[in-house]
Design an enzyme around this catalytic site. Structure first.
Site, PDB file in Angstrom:
ATOM      1  N   ILE A  46      51.927  26.694  11.992  1.00 62.91           N
ATOM      2  CA  ILE A  46      50.990  27.802  12.166  1.00 62.91           C
ATOM      3  C   ILE A  46      49.986  27.860  11.029  1.00 62.91           C
ATOM      4  CG2 ILE A  46      52.391  29.593  11.063  1.00 62.91           C
ATOM      5  CD1 ILE A  46      50.409  30.060  14.287  1.00 62.91           C
ATOM      6  N   CYS A  47      50.413  27.476   9.808  1.00 64.42           N
ATOM      7  CA  CYS A  47      49.467  27.501   8.685  1.00 64.42           C
ATOM      8  C   CYS A  47      48.359  26.475   8.888  1.00 64.42           C
ATOM      9  CB  CYS A  47      50.183  27.283   7.359  1.00 64.42           C
ATOM     10  SG  CYS A  47      51.087  25.732   7.256  1.00 64.42           S
ATOM     11  N   THR A  48      48.680  25.357   9.528  1.00 64.44           N
ATOM     12  CA  THR A  48      47.654  24.356   9.830  1.00 64.44           C
ATOM     13  C   THR A  48      46.688  24.904  10.864  1.00 64.44           C
ATOM     14  OG1 THR A  48      49.170  22.544   9.341  1.00 64.44           O
ATOM     15  CG2 THR A  48      47.242  22.011  10.681  1.00 64.44           C
TER      16      THR A  48
END
EC number: 6.2.1.45
Length: 152
Positions: free
Chosen positions: A50-52
């Site tokens: 999700i951070c990507t």
């Protein structure tokens, strides 16, 4: 692998860790005692962290996954929940049995769809679309550039 070779050469342990969405992994490598880092292979990734997706998309797959997630969270899931709320008398009872913060999130989304952000005409729809576009493609990008300046 550069770090792996140097850890073996200098006889220093290596602690490798990483995340994938809500999952995490860790590998301890001790030269001449455990398997070296480069001799192990990660399983193929099934999902994009999700951070990507939120901060550093760097492949077309990231863009596609972000767009799919965005579409579902804007147009699919809220509509399904509203339809269930309007047609199924046990919807609220069933929703309250969900774990964690899900009941609150689902019921707030239904309230938002039916009361707070309910469009009354075409102009309301256009206004919502403009505000959403501005949030996603102006504000969020400015915030990312502020948090992670290009010169870093």
């Amino acid at each position: 692998m550069y770090m792996d070779r140097h850890c073996v050469y200098y006889r220093k342990p290596l602690l490798e860790s990483g995340t994938l969405g809500t999952k995490g992994n860790i590998q301890v490598v001790i030269p001449f005692l455990t398997e070296s880092y480069s001799s192990s292979q990660d399983p193929p990734e099934k999902s994009i962290p999700i951070c990507t997706l939120k901060n550093f998309p760097n492949a077309i797959e990231h863009t596609l996954q972000w767009a799919r997630d965005e579409f579902e969270s804007l147009f699919k899931q809220p509509a399904e929940n509203v339809n269930q709320y309007l047609t199924n008398p046990k919807f609220v009872e069933r929703t309250l049995r969900l774990g964690g913060t899900q009941p609150l999130e689902v019921l707030e989304a239904v309230h938002r769809s039916l009361v707070l952000q309910r469009p009354h005409d075409w102009a309301d729809c256009v206004t919502w679309a403009c505000l959403h576009w501005h949030s996603q493609y102006a504000n969020n990008i400015r915030q990312l550039l502020h948090n992670f300046p290009p010169e870093q």
